[in-house]
Structure formats: structure tokens, C-alpha cells
Enzyme design. Structure first.
Site, PDB file in Angstrom:
ATOM      1  N   LYS A 183     -14.973   2.729 -12.203  1.00 51.21           N
ATOM      2  CA  LYS A 183     -14.047   2.469 -13.304  1.00 51.21           C
ATOM      3  C   LYS A 183     -14.118   3.547 -14.389  1.00 51.21           C
ATOM      4  CE  LYS A 183     -12.280  -1.342 -16.040  1.00 51.21           C
ATOM      5  NZ  LYS A 183     -12.400  -2.773 -16.360  1.00 51.21           N
ATOM      6  N   GLU A 221      -6.800  -9.305   0.623  1.00 48.76           N
ATOM      7  CA  GLU A 221      -6.993  -7.878   0.872  1.00 48.76           C
ATOM      8  C   GLU A 221      -7.014  -7.527   2.356  1.00 48.76           C
ATOM      9  OE1 GLU A 221      -8.798  -9.633  -1.271  1.00 48.76           O
ATOM     10  OE2 GLU A 221      -8.684  -8.634  -3.237  1.00 48.76           O
ATOM     11  N   MET A 239      -7.324 -18.593  24.369  1.00 44.74           N
ATOM     12  CA  MET A 239      -8.080 -17.670  25.198  1.00 44.74           C
ATOM     13  C   MET A 239      -9.511 -18.182  25.407  1.00 44.74           C
ATOM     14  SD  MET A 239      -8.008 -15.059  27.042  1.00 44.74           S
ATOM     15  CE  MET A 239      -6.825 -13.738  26.759  1.00 44.74           C
ATOM     16  N   PHE A 294     -21.651  -7.053 -12.035  1.00 45.53           N
ATOM     17  CA  PHE A 294     -20.615  -7.991 -11.605  1.00 45.53           C
ATOM     18  C   PHE A 294     -19.650  -7.299 -10.643  1.00 45.53           C
ATOM     19  CE2 PHE A 294     -16.393  -9.995 -12.347  1.00 45.53           C
ATOM     20  CZ  PHE A 294     -16.670 -11.188 -11.686  1.00 45.53           C
ATOM     21  N   GLN A 295     -19.407  -7.910  -9.527  1.00 45.54           N
ATOM     22  CA  GLN A 295     -18.523  -7.399  -8.470  1.00 45.54           C
ATOM     23  C   GLN A 295     -18.944  -6.030  -7.954  1.00 45.54           C
ATOM     24  OE1 GLN A 295     -14.404  -8.041  -9.768  1.00 45.54           O
ATOM     25  NE2 GLN A 295     -14.532 -10.056  -8.791  1.00 45.54           N
TER      26      GLN A 295
HETATM   27  C1  LIG Z   1     -11.467 -12.882  13.896  1.00 44.29           C
HETATM   28  C2  LIG Z   1     -11.707 -13.375  15.267  1.00 44.29           C
HETATM   29  N1  LIG Z   1     -12.431 -14.501  15.473  1.00 44.29           N
HETATM   30  C3  LIG Z   1     -12.642 -14.964  16.733  1.00 44.29           C
HETATM   31  C4  LIG Z   1     -12.154 -14.294  17.812  1.00 44.29           C
HETATM   32  C5  LIG Z   1     -12.417 -14.806  19.230  1.00 44.29           C
HETATM   33  N2  LIG Z   1     -11.131 -15.214  19.845  1.00 44.29           N
HETATM   34  C6  LIG Z   1     -10.451 -14.404  20.677  1.00 44.29           C
HETATM   35  S1  LIG Z   1      -8.969 -15.075  21.158  1.00 44.29           S
HETATM   36  C7  LIG Z   1      -9.272 -16.479  20.298  1.00 44.29           C
HETATM   37  C8  LIG Z   1      -8.271 -17.611  20.296  1.00 44.29           C
HETATM   38  C9  LIG Z   1      -7.009 -17.236  19.633  1.00 44.29           C
HETATM   39  O1  LIG Z   1      -6.262 -18.419  19.438  1.00 44.29           O
HETATM   40  P1  LIG Z   1      -4.725 -18.344  19.183  1.00 44.29           P
HETATM   41  O2  LIG Z   1      -4.413 -17.463  18.046  1.00 44.29           O
HETATM   42  O3  LIG Z   1      -4.198 -19.741  19.093  1.00 44.29           O
HETATM   43  O4  LIG Z   1      -4.186 -17.612  20.482  1.00 44.29           O
HETATM   44  P2  LIG Z   1      -4.047 -18.151  21.999  1.00 44.29           P
HETATM   45  O5  LIG Z   1      -5.190 -17.585  22.756  1.00 44.29           O
HETATM   46  O6  LIG Z   1      -4.064 -19.634  21.953  1.00 44.29           O
HETATM   47  O7  LIG Z   1      -2.751 -17.586  22.453  1.00 44.29           O
HETATM   48  C10 LIG Z   1     -10.505 -16.414  19.630  1.00 44.29           C
HETATM   49  C11 LIG Z   1     -11.070 -17.498  18.824  1.00 44.29           C
HETATM   50  C12 LIG Z   1     -11.429 -13.113  17.552  1.00 44.29           C
HETATM   51  N3  LIG Z   1     -10.933 -12.356  18.536  1.00 44.29           N
HETATM   52  N4  LIG Z   1     -11.206 -12.684  16.297  1.00 44.29           N
END
Ligand SMILES: Cc1ncc(C[n+]2csc(CCOP(=O)(O)OP(=O)(O)O)c2C)c(N)n1
Ligand SMILES: [Mg+2]
Lengths: 574, 194
Positions: free
Chosen positions: A161, A49, A479, A111-112
């Protein structure tokens, strides 16, 4: 005409001109899925979803029309909470319909059952729990009005529902009557005149352009204003494409990973003409040191944004397009000769000097192992047709995409700005392609992000939605790795992902995609060209990029924008 | 799922202090009388970190609407941000800002006081002076009710405390702008915007 609540719901969506619903059925929403069989509305069956919500957002970001998602109660409703929060942050119009347990069971932990309206209250513009089938057409009409009028955003309709099964007499409301929702769209003439005067008196003005310019369709008005006045333009992450990057007055993206000139022009400015932007902390850096000499004209359709973060000298509530048009007129009207005295030459030459000395750049020779991600994006940008839509995940790859892609048109950049939702790219690009089947749609994704929502490529294959994914595999949550390298003494904690677990090519193929792996610079262009030619299924290109590459420039968290770090190419920063 | 019914809810969210200092401001908020409106207002305050000092809710003479009287603590946030954010709620129709200096205010106090034979007379005398009513009489206790300004309630509480306060309950404040002698009512009303 007698209809069930469920039939009335689908018919109401048809009345609203909905062409596609992204969704996944379940117990509480079952009655609503029956009339879908007979409806001209296309339904796209997602695999999770969250995917439905992001697809609806991607659709909305490229069409400026509300995206529609429909899911069942409980866990399905909670699965779509992230897209709602994302759309709320980025002011994306979206209508989400959730099933709910029967009214007689609400409150019994049936439920749900989940308190969907309660959970989503603070991440929707408004939500409705329908308690009688006769309310359906009225609520649907209100929901689309609220989602799109004023500052756009997500809304949610919770449909029990038993209400879906209840009979009602069909009607369609002629008008929406919401006494508590009357957005102001026309800017106050006196404020607009004052703004015109302030602009003429400024010496170092900057047009600070945010996502509101895209939502209000104000790009051509903005172009006219910039060309009339010669004022340079910065486009925030949400506004990339609102003003063409190729235009001589475009300075590009400001903020934490903005380029030196965009950041510094704002910093040294004496007037920020703020259009549909909201002084996000990623743009301002440490607020106390942000643009210390600048006066502020702030235009926004949401009065609560004005002076929320930075006190505005001239706040103007209104639709940004209409206000820009009025402002152009006001600039024309002032005393003769005023405009002639308005001389920005010294300011522009200062800006040209910054641009020459501190351009966006990277190590093209490619020391380090693996491809340079910037090179991949530059190549992608140059090899794709004019008007190509680009989606992105969240992380380093998102910043490189924003920095090195050439943005020329509004509604062609699909990204998660305010919430920074990893996993946005794949589903959002699918929604974008559904909204604009005439455009080529690419997504730049990270390996971390890809693993969060890749299953929607199954949806894309099944529905023959030919999106193209450029997966920048750096084997890291890059990052976060960058922050640990720069601010935590290179103590890497839980950021390593592995370059080949999973095997992205096999995985993509298993999901029905064409998959390619690119490891050397010579292979980059041919792979992109091959992908461009595939139009009957999704394509994934895995680019093995340099794990050590960092995003520069960077304003460290907590620092002022004066402390921008340019990176190793300029002999500073690590 | 019930409508915002008649209710007087005294609330003291974090930061609310008993002293009614200058940082308090009264917002009279006209809302649609619908399911969940009170929850929307309360959640907005909590999510944005605004402090509610007290809150009173009741239907108006027009059954489509209810009125919330919110006493806000302005130390955390400027009043303007609070009213603008409140206005974004679709069910909020109109907000009137009432400066306590330009308002008539009333609050209700219920107090159970220890009152044996020796002290009962003095307590009744005090009640008489303040215009408090005796709601209930026990062998050794009295329940008193006083509706007045928050300051008067403070003063009364201070005095009867000496006899032994067993239980005190106060409602939230309700307030209206002072009548303008030139006609009409004061107070700053803000219309709606998105
Ligand atoms: C849902 C979610 N969880 C954690 C984060 C924290 N976060 C920001 S960038 C990042 C790393 C992203 O990794 P990747 O997709 O490999 O991108 P890269 O930075 O390596 O290009 C994380 C964990 C976030 N922004 N969103
Ligand atoms: Mg990565």
C-alpha cells in the site's frame, strides 16, 4: 511527470494495451482503485476473487492475450490461488495484481497480511514484490513479457500500500531486460531434418496434438502438415478445436474418456509426433503400457517437458508453429520419391475399421429416467452458430461436452484441463464473452460445479454480459458417483446433491438471468433456440438429466490404454 | 526481504545420506542476487521431489549475482530434469554441471574435540598432518578448522573421533570444474531457454 505508484500501475497497464481488469477492491489495493475511475480500462467487479481469476483465464483462452485480475491482500490473494494454479497447469497467460500491507508491516502478521509471493511461488511463472514505486513500469513490462513469451503462464505482482502512495518519475521501459529468461523459439534444423526422415520411415504415425498448438496459433500450420502427409490427428482435452473435428483425418480426443479409435491409434502407433502436448497421465494411462511400439518426436517450447514423462527419440525445443512450418519445408526437401513411397493407406484403413466398429455412442432410446446428456450437447452443438465458444466445468458433463460437441476452431473451447477445477465454467465463460463479445458463448456446467461459482452470474447480469449456461443437473457429483459405482461396489459416499435443492430456476432468476427448466427431449431444442435469441442478459437452462448415465469409453485408473472399457452399448462394462 | 547474503547452509533433506556416493552431482548455479531467490530454488527442489544433499550460497565478485553450489542426490530424478526445471526460474542465469570426478571441491569442517593434557599433543599432531587450524583453545577442549575435500574431512573426522568429538559442523561443498590443461575450464554449461 510525477505519478503515484498506483497511477503508474494503471498507466503501465494502459501502455500494455489492457482493455479489461477483473477484480474486487479492498484495503491494501485501495490506492490503485482510485486511478481506475479515470482510466479507459474497463473494470468488471466480481463477486468472489476466484471468479476474477477464472474470468481472466477465460478471456485469455479465447483471445490468446493475457487476462488481468486485481484483488486486495490476504484473503483476496488466497482466493485467487486456485485460478493461478489452474492457469499454471494449462499454460494460460494471466497477470494477477494483489495489494499487500505496507512494506514496514510486512512480516509482522499485520491485518490482512499473507505471504502472497511465497504462497504463489510454485504456481506462477514468476512473481514480484514491488518495494519502490520507481520499479512499477519496469515490473509491469517484465510481467507481461514473462506471462506471454515462451510457454505462457500466470504471473503475479504484489503491490504494498505504501508503494502505491509513493511518488515516482514516470517512464516507460523501451525493452525488457531479463538475462535469465530467453526462450528458444526456433527448432534446431538438424533435429527437424531427423524428424522429417523419421516421419517418412513411419508406417503408423499419429499427430498427438496438445494445447500448445492453440497457444502458439499453430492450427493452420498443423492443418497443412496433416494434409501434406495424410497423418491422422488426435486432439487432447486442451487441444479440442486445434484441428477441425469434421476433417477426415481427425480422430478426436484420446485419453481416459477418449474414443476408441483415438486411444487405440496412439496405442498401436509406431511414431507419435507430439506437438505441444505433455504425456499427461489422463492421456497415457499406465505409462509402462503406453504406445509400446512408438518412437517419439516431441516438440515443445518448454525444454523441461521433453523426456519428462516419456523419453523422446527426437526432442525439439521451439515454438510449435515455427517448428511445424520448418518441418513441412524439411519434408519437401528430402530425396525425390521419398514422399511418394510414404504410404499410409493400410494404417488409415485400419483406423476406418476401428471408427466403424467402435464409434462414440450412447443409448439414444433413453432407457433410464431423465434426458440423455449426450443428446443435450449434440443438440446444443447443432443449434448454435458456427464459431460459438463453449466453456465447461469439471466432471462428467465436461467429458460429454468434449466428446459430443463439434470443435471446428481453435480458441473456442474454454476448460480446465490440468487442474480440473470445479466451478470454472461460469466465470470463465463470462471472461470469454468479454474477450469475444462478437461470439455466442455457452457454458456446459454440472450441478456441483454450478454451486461453487454461480454467484458470478450476478456479475454477468450487472455488467450485461449475456452468457448462456446449460446446466446438466444429475443431482450428483456425477463423476465421483461413477467411480464409486464402478470401483467401490456402488457404495455411494457423499455424492448426492438433490435435483431441486437449490431450485436452480429461482436461483438463476434471482441473479438476474432468464431461467428455463427442461425435462423432456422435445423441449430441448426450443429451449436452446429461445436462449440463443436472448442477448441482453445471461440465460440458464436447467436440463434434468439421467443420474445413472456414465461416461464411456473409460480407461480405468491404473490400467493401460489397451484395457479400454467401451460400455454397455457394446455389451461390456457396466 | 534481504538479499541472498553470504551464507553457507549445510542441508540434509530427506534422502540425503552421509556417504558421498556416485549418485551425487554438483550444480554450480549463477543466480541474480535478489530477494527470495534462495526460497525459489529451495521450493522448486521440494515441490518436485528432488533431494538436495548440500547447498552453499555466496555473492560473486559481480554484486549483481550470487552463486549457489548445490550437491544433488540423483537417485530420485535425472540430472537433466533438475537443470531444466531450475532454468525455468527467471532469476537463474546459468547452470554448470560439475561431475565430482572433474571437479575441485572444498568443504569446511569445524570440530570441538575433547583435549585434556594427555591427548592434546596427539590431537595437535593429527591437526598438523591434515593442515587443520586451531581456532580456539579451552581448558579441556580444542576447536579445530579444516578446509579440504569432503573425503579428507571424512578421514579427519574418523581419526579425531577417538578422542571424543563434542561438536561438529560442516559447510556445504563449493566446487569448480578442473582446469583444462589445454586452456579454459571444463564443466558443462547450459544456456537459458524458457
Ligand atoms: C474444486 C474441486 N473439488 C473437487 C473435485 C473432484 N471432483 C471432480 S468431478 C466432481 C463432481 C462434479 O460434479 P458436477 O459438477 O455435478 O458434475 P457431473 O460430474 O455430475 O457432471 C468432483 C467432486 C474437483 N475436480 N474440483
Ligand atoms: Mg452433477
Amino acid at each position: 511527470m510525477k505519478l503515484t505508484g498506483a497511477q503508474a500501475l494503471i498507466k503501465s497497464l494502459e501502455m500494455q494495451g489492457v482493455e479489461v481488469i477483473f477484480g474486487l477492491p479492498g484495503g491494501a489495493i485501495l490506492p490503485v482503485y482510485d486511478p481506475i475511475i479515470d482510466s479507459p480500462i474497463r473494470h468488471i467487479l466480481v463477486r468472489h476473487e476466484q471468479g476474477a481469476g477464472h474470468m481472466a483465464e477465460g478471456y485469455a483462452q479465447v483471445t490468446n492475450r493475457p487476462g488481468v485480475a486485481m484483488v486486495t491482500s490476504g484473503p483476496a490473494a488466497t482466493n485467487i490461488v486456485t485460478p493461478l494454479a489452474n492457469a499454471y497447469m494449462d499454460s494460460t497467460p494471466m497477470v494477477v495484481i494483489t495489494g499487500q500491507v505496507a512494506t514496514s508491516s510486512i512480516g509482522t502478521d499485520a491485518f490482512q497480511e499473507a505471504d502472497t509471493t511465497g504462497i504463489t511461488m510454485s504456481i506462477t511463472k514468476h512473481n514480484w514484490l514491488i518495494t519502490d514505486a520507481s520499479e512499477v513500469p519496469e515490473v509491469v513490462a517484465e510481467a507481461f513479457h514473462v506471462a506471454t513469451a515462451g510457454r505462457p503462464g500466470p504471473v503475479l505482482i504484489d503491490m504494498p500500500k505504501d508503494v502505491s502512495n509513493q511518488m515516482m518519475d514516470w517512464y516507460w521501459p523501451e525493452a525488457v531486460d531479463l538475462p535469465g529468461f530467453k526462450p528458444t523459439t526456433k527448432g534446431h534444423p538438424r533435429s527437424i531434418q531427423a524428424a522429417a526422415r523419421m516421419i517418412k520411415e513411419s508406417k503408423r504415425p499419429v499427430l498427438y496434438v496438445g494445447g500448445g498448438v492453440i497457444r502458439s496459433g499453430a492450427s493452420s500450420a498443423l492443418l497443412a502438415l496433416a494434409e501434406k502427409t495424410g497423418i491422422p490427428v488426435v486432439t487432447t482435452l486442451m487441444a479440442r478445436g486445434a484441428f477441425p473435428d469434421s476433417h477426415p483425418l481427425c480422430l478426436g480426443m484420446p485419453g481416459m474418456h477418449g474414443n476408441y479409435t483415438a486411444v487405440t491409434a496412439m496405442q498401436k502407433s509406431d511414431l507419435l509426433i507430439t506437438l505441444g502436448a505433455r504425456f499427461d497421465d489422463r492421456v497415457t494411462g499406465k505409462l509402462a503400457g503406453f504406445a509400446p511400439e512408438a518412437k517419439v518426436i516431441h516438440v515443445d517450447i518448454d525444454p523441461a517437458e521433453l523426456s519428462k514423462i516419456r523419453q523422446a527419440d527426437i526432442p525439439i525445443v521451439g515454438d510449435v508453429r515455427s517448428v511445424i512450418e520448418d518441418l513441412i519445408e524439411a519434408l519437401d526437401k528430402g530425396e525425390a520419391g521419398e514422399m511418394a513411397q510414404f504410404d499410409l493407406a493400410p494404417w488409415i484403413s485400419q483406423i476406418r475399421d476401428w471408427q466403424k466398429r467402435f464409434p462414440l455412442t450412447y443409448d439414444r432410446e433413453g432407457s433410464g429416467s431423465g434426458l440423455k446428456p449426450q443428446y443435450v450437447i449434440e443438440t446444443l452443438s447443432s443449434l448454435t452458430p458456427e464459431g460459438t465458444i463453449l466453456a465447461s466445468g469439471v466432471g462428467q458433463h465436461q467429458m460429454w461436452a468434449s466428446q459430443y460437441w463439434r470443435f471446428e476452431h481453435p480458441n473456442a473451447w474454454v476448460n480446465s484441463g490440468g487442474l480440473g477445477t470445479m466451478g470454472y465454467a461460469v466465470p470463465a465463460s463470462i471472461g470469454a464473452k468479454v474477450g469475444r463479445p462478437d461470439k455466442m458463448v455457452w457454458a456446459v456446467d454440472g450441478d456441483g460445479c454450478f454451486q461453487m461459482t454461480a454467484q458470478e452470474l450476478v456479475t454477468a447480469s450487472a455488467e450485461r454480459i449475456p452468457v448462456k449456461i446449460a446446466l446438466l443437473n444429475n443431482a450428483y457429483l456425477g463423476m465421483v458417483r461413477q467411480w464409486q459405482e464402478m470401483f467401490y461396489d456402488q457404495r455411494y459416499s457423499e455424492v448426492y446433491l438433490s435435483p431441486d435443492l437449490p431450485d436452480y430456476v429461482k436461483w438463476a432468476e434471482a441473479m438476474g438471468c432468464v431461467a428455463l427448466r427442461v425435462e423432456s427431449p422435445e423441449e430441448v431444442a426450443p429451449a436452446i433456440e429461445k436462449a440463443n435469441d436472448i442477448n441482453d442478459r445471461p440465460v440458464v437452462i436447467e436440463f434434468r438429466i439421467d443420474s445413472g448415465e456414465k461416461v464411456y469409453p473409460m480407461v480405468p485408473a491404473g490400467a493401460t490404454n489397451d484395457e479400454i472399457v467401451l460400455g454397455p452399448m457394446f455389451g461390456g462394462g457396466q | 526481504m534481504t538479499n541472498v547474503g553470504p551464507a553457507v547452509v549445510p542441508m540434509s533433506l530427506p534422502g540425503g545420506r552421509s556417504a558421498r556416493g556416485l549418485s551425487h552431482h554438483v550444480l554450480s548455479v549463477l543466480v541474480e542476487n535478489r530477494a527470495g531467490v534462495l526460497a525459489r530454488v529451495a521450493q522448486l527442489f521440494s515441490r518436485r521431489g528432488y533431494n538436495i544433499y548440500s547447498l552453499a550460497v555466496a555473492p560473486t565478485d559481480d554484486e549483481r549475482f550470487s552463486r549457489l553450489t548445490v550437491v544433488v542426490d540423483l537417485e530420485s530424478t535425472p540430472l537433466e530434469q533438475i537443470t531444466k526445471q531450475l532454468h525455468k526460474l527467471i532469476n537463474v542465469i546459468k547452470i554448470t554441471e560439475i561431475d565430482p570426478a572433474d571437479a575441485v571441491e572444498q568443504e569446511l569442517l569445524l570440530a570441538v574435540v575433547a583435549a585434556d593434557v594427555s591427548s592434546r599433543g596427539q590431537i595437535l599432531e593429527l591437526a598438523g598432518i591434515f593442515g587443520a587450524k586451531v581456532l580456539d583453545v579451552g581448558l579441556e577442549r580444542l576447536t579445530l578448522a579444516l578446509a579440504d575435500t569432503p573425503e579428507k574431512l571424512d578421514g579427519f573426522t574418523e581419526l579425531i573421533k577417538v578422542f571424543g568429538l563434542i561438536e561438529v559442523q560442516r559447510s556445504g561443498r563449493v566446487a569448480l570444474a578442473k582446469l583444462n590443461r589445454g586452456g579454459g575450464r571444463g564443466g558443462v554449461s547450459r544456456g537459458k531457454a524458457s
